[in-house]
Motif scaffolding. Structure first.
Motif, PDB file in Angstrom:
ATOM      1  N   GLU A 159      12.077   3.216  -7.512  1.00  0.00           N
ATOM      2  CA  GLU A 159      12.015   4.294  -8.501  1.00  0.00           C
ATOM      3  C   GLU A 159      13.244   4.248  -9.410  1.00  0.00           C
ATOM      4  OE1 GLU A 159      10.208   7.256 -10.526  1.00  0.00           O
ATOM      5  OE2 GLU A 159       9.389   6.166  -8.808  1.00  0.00           O
ATOM      6  N   ALA A 160      14.418   3.997  -8.818  1.00  0.00           N
ATOM      7  CA  ALA A 160      15.627   3.861  -9.633  1.00  0.00           C
ATOM      8  C   ALA A 160      15.536   2.647 -10.547  1.00  0.00           C
ATOM      9  CB  ALA A 160      16.854   3.743  -8.719  1.00  0.00           C
TER      10      ALA A 160
ATOM     11  N   HIS B 110       0.836  -1.204   0.000  1.00  0.00           N
ATOM     12  CA  HIS B 110       0.000   0.000   0.000  1.00  0.00           C
ATOM     13  C   HIS B 110       0.872   1.257   0.000  1.00  0.00           C
ATOM     14  CE1 HIS B 110      -3.260   2.756   1.138  1.00  0.00           C
ATOM     15  NE2 HIS B 110      -2.418   3.243   2.029  1.00  0.00           N
ATOM     16  N   TYR B 111       1.914   1.268   0.813  1.00  0.00           N
ATOM     17  CA  TYR B 111       2.793   2.442   0.891  1.00  0.00           C
ATOM     18  C   TYR B 111       3.516   2.673  -0.434  1.00  0.00           C
ATOM     19  CZ  TYR B 111       6.671   5.434   2.322  1.00  0.00           C
ATOM     20  OH  TYR B 111       7.588   6.465   2.405  1.00  0.00           O
ATOM     21  N   LEU B 112       3.933   1.594  -1.088  1.00  0.00           N
ATOM     22  CA  LEU B 112       4.657   1.705  -2.344  1.00  0.00           C
ATOM     23  C   LEU B 112       3.746   1.910  -3.551  1.00  0.00           C
ATOM     24  CD1 LEU B 112       7.352  -1.091  -1.824  1.00  0.00           C
ATOM     25  CD2 LEU B 112       7.642   1.373  -1.573  1.00  0.00           C
ATOM     26  N   GLY B 113       2.438   1.945  -3.304  1.00  0.00           N
ATOM     27  CA  GLY B 113       1.501   2.192  -4.389  1.00  0.00           C
ATOM     28  C   GLY B 113       1.222   0.991  -5.268  1.00  0.00           C
ATOM     29  N   ARG B 114       1.517  -0.221  -4.800  1.00  0.00           N
ATOM     30  CA  ARG B 114       1.305  -1.417  -5.607  1.00  0.00           C
ATOM     31  C   ARG B 114      -0.053  -2.053  -5.374  1.00  0.00           C
ATOM     32  NH1 ARG B 114       7.261  -4.022  -4.627  1.00  0.00           N
ATOM     33  NH2 ARG B 114       6.298  -4.569  -2.646  1.00  0.00           N
ATOM     34  N   ALA B 115      -0.705  -1.706  -4.290  1.00  0.00           N
ATOM     35  CA  ALA B 115      -2.027  -2.264  -3.988  1.00  0.00           C
ATOM     36  C   ALA B 115      -2.727  -1.345  -2.987  1.00  0.00           C
ATOM     37  CB  ALA B 115      -1.913  -3.682  -3.422  1.00  0.00           C
ATOM     38  N   GLU B 116      -4.034  -1.314  -3.056  1.00  0.00           N
ATOM     39  CA  GLU B 116      -4.823  -0.513  -2.122  1.00  0.00           C
ATOM     40  C   GLU B 116      -5.183  -1.345  -0.906  1.00  0.00           C
ATOM     41  OE1 GLU B 116      -5.562   2.638  -2.116  1.00  0.00           O
ATOM     42  OE2 GLU B 116      -4.463   2.997  -3.982  1.00  0.00           O
ATOM     43  N   LEU B 117      -5.146  -0.707   0.244  1.00  0.00           N
ATOM     44  CA  LEU B 117      -5.496  -1.379   1.491  1.00  0.00           C
ATOM     45  C   LEU B 117      -6.443  -0.474   2.269  1.00  0.00           C
ATOM     46  CD1 LEU B 117      -4.760  -3.989   3.054  1.00  0.00           C
ATOM     47  CD2 LEU B 117      -3.114  -2.631   4.336  1.00  0.00           C
ATOM     48  N   PRO B 118      -7.671  -0.916   2.539  1.00  0.00           N
ATOM     49  CA  PRO B 118      -8.616  -0.053   3.260  1.00  0.00           C
ATOM     50  C   PRO B 118      -8.173   0.178   4.706  1.00  0.00           C
ATOM     51  CG  PRO B 118      -9.493  -2.274   3.000  1.00  0.00           C
ATOM     52  CD  PRO B 118      -8.232  -2.224   2.188  1.00  0.00           C
ATOM     53  N   PRO B 119      -8.513   1.322   5.283  1.00  0.00           N
ATOM     54  CA  PRO B 119      -8.118   1.615   6.678  1.00  0.00           C
ATOM     55  C   PRO B 119      -8.596   0.565   7.674  1.00  0.00           C
ATOM     56  CG  PRO B 119      -8.940   3.594   5.578  1.00  0.00           C
ATOM     57  CD  PRO B 119      -9.218   2.458   4.653  1.00  0.00           C
TER      58      PRO B 119
END
Length: 418
Positions: free
Chosen positions: A203-204, A84-93
């Motif tokens: 990112e690199a 979720h932090y890396l933007g690869r998957a959504e995680l609900p709160p």
């Protein structure tokens, strides 16, 4: 898509990129951190300092159980929260609802032990920190830093007030606040610093992939541009002369034959020019490849030494050896573990020998030439000039590729003369 993202986790360590290795190491560290602090701050102090009365023993046992469940839940959610932090998957709160409930139970049991005077105050404070850490590692990646700090401040004040009711000693109340602040701050730093490093590495990695795709696209554009330059004018002339020949033939004019002969000549010339373009596209120039390998590896932070000159070698030998340099350089970059690479070219006893060594190898694989199709493709190219290829380990962590091609006597004489 999420399944494909996880696919790399099942691959062997040596097959992973640098970013994948750092991510796996970070995740394992987060897994171990929760259990380490639960053991050091909760289990060991509690077992040694718990009052042996029945009620404190029951509360202490429940606290150990909740701490174990907290660690297991934190390990289960570490990977989804990181994705979720890396933007690869959504995680609900609400995904952290179970971890939040376990945190509340752990703090409630700590309060019960403090009210029962079931253990010493130091153990109470340590167990509070042990309860905060597993949830903090997850929550620090789920919300912005400002939100995390604001909620941590509210929790610190709340715990100081609640535990102050059970034990009104000002020093102990202040100690509760210090432990709470330390636990939340430590969990934020541990999670955010590691995750931010991973984000930069990925990112690199994506930038390198984009650069490689752009290079391929640029080469395709160059090839298309060369073909257009070669074929565009010739095809236009062929079309015009063919149309003229048709008109002349309909009128019974003998000049139609001459026009078709000209069309045939232009078509044959076009075939020759296309072959030249394709040959230039498919063949590798050894001098260019040696210079390019040194420049690319140096830019990637790999110390590269090139010895020898390609001048005077036959074109077919340069092409075959150029592909060896290109393939080995590509694989050194792909594995990304080498710190040093050396390329040597020498002519001896009627043979030209190309040696490529790098120190980024691991047992069972190496950053030299990918197995299977890589080696087979190079051997096929070298076989066209009666050459041979050997690849393998040459010491601790060193992978060596040696290509040898025989030279005709005339070629050797011309090189020596040059």
């Amino acid at each position: 898509m999420f399944g494909r993202i996880r696919g790399w986790q099942r691959r062997h360590w040596r097959d992973r990129s640098k970013a994948e290795r750092v991510e796996l190491q970070s995740v394992i560290t987060w897994y171990a951190t929760t259990w380490f602090f639960s053991l050091a701050w909760l289990a060991m102090p509690l077992v040694g300092g718990l009052d042996r009365r029945p009620v404190p023993v029951i509360v202490g046992g429940l606290l150990l159980l909740v701490g174990t469940l907290q660690c297991a839940e934190a390990n289960r959610l570490t990977r989804p929260v990181l994705d979720h932090y890396l933007g690869r998957a959504e995680l609900p709160p609400r995904a952290l609802r179970g971890a939040a409930v376990l945190l509340a139970l752990g703090l409630a049991l700590d309060l019960a032990l403090a009210a029962l005077d079931g253990t010493d105050p130091v153990t109470i404070r340590l167990s509070i920190g042990a309860a905060l850490l597993p949830f903090g590692l997850l929550y620090g990646l789920m919300v912005p830093v400002r939100v995390f700090l604001r909620h941590s401040a509210v929790l610190t004040v709340l715990l100081m007030v609640v535990f102050g009711l059970a034990d009104p000693d000002p020093v102990r109340i202040l100690a509760i606040g210090v432990v709470t602040a330390f636990g939340t701050a430590f969990s934020l730093l541990a999670s955010r610093c590691g995750a931010w490093t991973l984000a930069v590495l990925w990112e690199a990695e994506r930038a390198r992939e984009v650069e490689a795709r752009l290079a391929v696209a640029e080469e395709r554009l160059r090839f298309g541009r060369d073909l257009h330059d070669v074929m565009g004018r010739n095809l236009a002339v062929i079309a015009l002369k063919s149309e003229l020949a048709v008109q002349l033939a309909r009128r019974g004019r003998p000049e139609a034959v001459e026009q078709m002969i000209e069309v045939q000549r232009i078509a044959q010339e076009s075939q020759r020019e296309v072959r030249d373009v394709v040959r230039g596209y498919r063949e590798a120039d050894l001098g260019v490849e040696l210079a390019g390998a040194q420049g690319v590896l140096t830019a990637a932070g790999i110390e590269c030494e090139v010895r020898g000159e390609a001048a005077g070698l036959p074109a077919e030998v340069q092409s075959a050896l150029g592909w060896v340099v290109r393939e080995t350089t590509t694989n050194v970059l792909r594995h990304g573990d080498a710190g040093r690479c050396s390329v040597g070219l020498r002519v001896t006893e009627g043979h030209v020998v190309l040696t490529v060594e790098n120190d980024g190898a691991a047992e069972g694989g190496g950053a030299g030439v990918s197995g299977g199709s890589g080696l087979a493709g190079l051997r096929e190219r070298l076989a066209g000039v009666d050459g041979t290829l050997e690849a393998g380990f040459a010491g601790d962590g060193v992978f060596r590729v040696v290509a040898e091609v025989p030279l005709r006597e005339a070629a050797v004489v011309s090189e020596v003369t040059a």
